[in-house]
Scaffold this active site. Structure first.
Site, PDB file in Angstrom:
ATOM      1  N   SER A  19       0.731  -1.399   0.064  1.00 50.77           N
ATOM      2  CA  SER A  19      -0.058  -0.009  -0.006  1.00 50.77           C
ATOM      3  C   SER A  19       0.770   1.306  -0.012  1.00 50.77           C
ATOM      4  O   SER A  19       0.213   2.489  -0.136  1.00 50.77           O
ATOM      5  CB  SER A  19      -0.740  -0.001   1.395  1.00 50.77           C
ATOM      6  OG  SER A  19      -1.828  -0.895   1.280  1.00 50.77           O
ATOM      7  N   HIS A  59      -1.034  -2.547  -7.303  1.00 48.77           N
ATOM      8  CA  HIS A  59      -1.902  -2.248  -5.985  1.00 48.77           C
ATOM      9  C   HIS A  59      -3.340  -2.360  -6.154  1.00 48.77           C
ATOM     10  O   HIS A  59      -3.991  -1.557  -6.723  1.00 48.77           O
ATOM     11  CB  HIS A  59      -1.317  -0.977  -5.437  1.00 48.77           C
ATOM     12  CG  HIS A  59      -2.152  -0.399  -4.170  1.00 48.77           C
ATOM     13  ND1 HIS A  59      -2.550   0.915  -4.055  1.00 48.77           N
ATOM     14  CD2 HIS A  59      -2.217  -1.175  -3.017  1.00 48.77           C
ATOM     15  CE1 HIS A  59      -3.057   0.733  -2.722  1.00 48.77           C
ATOM     16  NE2 HIS A  59      -3.136  -0.395  -2.178  1.00 48.77           N
ATOM     17  N   GLU A  61      -3.721   0.443  -9.068  1.00 50.45           N
ATOM     18  CA  GLU A  61      -2.625   1.422  -9.174  1.00 50.45           C
ATOM     19  C   GLU A  61      -1.499   0.568  -9.627  1.00 50.45           C
ATOM     20  O   GLU A  61      -1.084  -0.474  -8.983  1.00 50.45           O
ATOM     21  CB  GLU A  61      -2.301   2.056  -8.055  1.00 50.45           C
ATOM     22  CG  GLU A  61      -3.121   3.128  -7.419  1.00 50.45           C
ATOM     23  CD  GLU A  61      -2.690   3.813  -6.379  1.00 50.45           C
ATOM     24  OE1 GLU A  61      -2.344   5.095  -6.642  1.00 50.45           O
ATOM     25  OE2 GLU A  61      -2.619   3.326  -5.225  1.00 50.45           O
ATOM     26  N   ASN A  70      -3.570   5.947  -1.386  1.00 50.38           N
ATOM     27  CA  ASN A  70      -3.388   5.995  -0.004  1.00 50.38           C
ATOM     28  C   ASN A  70      -2.513   7.183   0.695  1.00 50.38           C
ATOM     29  O   ASN A  70      -2.624   7.866   1.706  1.00 50.38           O
ATOM     30  CB  ASN A  70      -2.346   4.574   0.531  1.00 50.38           C
ATOM     31  CG  ASN A  70      -3.524   3.426   0.724  1.00 50.38           C
ATOM     32  OD1 ASN A  70      -4.638   3.686   0.928  1.00 50.38           O
ATOM     33  ND2 ASN A  70      -2.989   2.463   0.217  1.00 50.38           N
TER      34      ASN A  70
END
Ligand SMILES: NC(=O)c1ccc[n+]([C@@H]2O[C@H](COP(=O)([O-])OP(=O)(O)OC[C@H]3O[C@@H](n4cnc5c(N)ncnc54)[C@H](O)[C@@H]3O)[C@@H](O)[C@H]2O)c1
Length: 293
Positions: free
Chosen positions: A121, A142, A154, A192
């Site tokens: 992450s 991701h 991602e 994130n």
């Protein structure tokens, strides 16, 4: 590099690993799922089976497809069992030392063309890649939680990631039916970098007594039109994962605005990690979640 992915290995059978295995099998890939804990591995496969059964019950998946997809997922009890993989996706605990140790253990078993990916992450793709024997065939893929539901993936290149590796990863993610955004290799990437400081701020809001758990989540659901409150979302992500991401942001960007909230640290120290342990900002052990503050 002309390269077709047939077999996908997944390391870590927790909530992300089992979700990635689920969508790979639905897309027709052979899947080898590994976890350091045999119990977690068995639970992961049982979770996939339950989630696919729910998709059948809600009319999103045909029964024949469920049976065929489940048959594509095999447990890999050791790292050596991952030898046939063309792509290995690491989805273990968000801890740099653990991830580096996994790469050191798995690389000697992989064929030289195999691509190695991480579902981290937040941790630097370049730094993780540099510890492997194949930084040019290493990439960040991701996924979002829950993987079968969330549409975004991602993709993150490390400094050494070669374009054919990116192209193979892009083709693989497209075959899963997901939408790709490309992020540069900075701490926590795009999603994130934006989401976790908001969650951390919600925890500060609780810590400073600005509102209760219920008030904060209701405020953000009804006042900002978020589908889940930030504290409910933190429990869903896992508070250990939230803390690790904030630590990566804090250390990686050397900016005090990313300081993890002491209350988040305390919950993790208590082992109250959210839904996965039965207690976090809510207590999930009864019929309905009950706020813990
Ligand atoms: N939870 C989220 O919302 C979310 C979303 C996107 C990405 N991620 C990332 O995905 C990864 C996994 O997160 P999760 O939420 O599935 O965590 P989790 O705690 O549910 O699962 C982690 C799994 O890794 C296993 N594991 C630990 N060390 C291992 C080792 N040495 N070898 C093999 N397996 C090992 C554990 O036994 C556990 O089953 C993390 O990098 C996390 O940052 C999480």
């Amino acid at each position: 590099m002309s390269f077709t992915i047939k077999t996908v290995g997944i390391i870590g059978a927790g909530q992300m690993g089992n979700g990635i295995a689920h969508v790979c099998a639905l897309a027709g890939y052979d899947v080898l799922l590994h976890d350091a804990s045999l119990e977690r591995l068995e639970n992961g496969i049982a979770t996939i089976s339950g989630n696919m059964a729910r998709q059948v019950a809600s009319g999103k998946l045909a029964e024949e497809a469920r049976i065929a997809s489940l048959a594509l997922i095999k447990p890999a009890k050791t790292m050596a069992d991952l030898a046939p993989c063309d792509l290995v996706i690491e989805a273990a605990t968000e801890n740099e030392a653990i991830k580096k140790q996994i790469f050191a253990q798995v690389c000697p078993h992989l064929h030289s063309n195999a691509i190695l990916a991480t579902n981290t992450s937040s941790i630097s793709i370049t730094r993780l890649a540099a510890t492997t024997d194949r930084p040019e065939r290493f990439i960040g893929i991701h996924f979002m939680n829950p993987v079968p539901v969330m549409k975004l993936v991602e993709l993150i290149r490390g400094i050494a990631t070669e374009e054919p590796t990116f192209a193979v990863a892009q083709d693989f993610v497209q075959k899963l039916g997901k939408t790709i955004t490309v992020s540069a290799d900075f701490p926590a990437f795009i999603v994130n970098r934006i989401l976790l400081p908001m969650i951390n701020e919600a925890i500060y809001t609780l810590y400073e007594g600005v509102g209760t758990v219920d008030a904060i989540d209701t405020a953000m659901k009804l006042g900002a039109n978020h589908p889940m409150g930030p504290l409910q979302l933190a429990d869903f992500i896992g508070l250990d994962t939230c803390l690790s991401i904030m630590q990566v942001l804090y250390e990686g960007l050397s900016d005090s605005k990313y300081r993890p909230c002491p209350l988040l640290v305390k919950y993790v120290e208590a082992g109250w990690l959210g839904r996965k342990t039965g207690r976090g900002f809510y207590d999930y052990r009864g019929d309905e979640p009950v706020p813990t503050r």
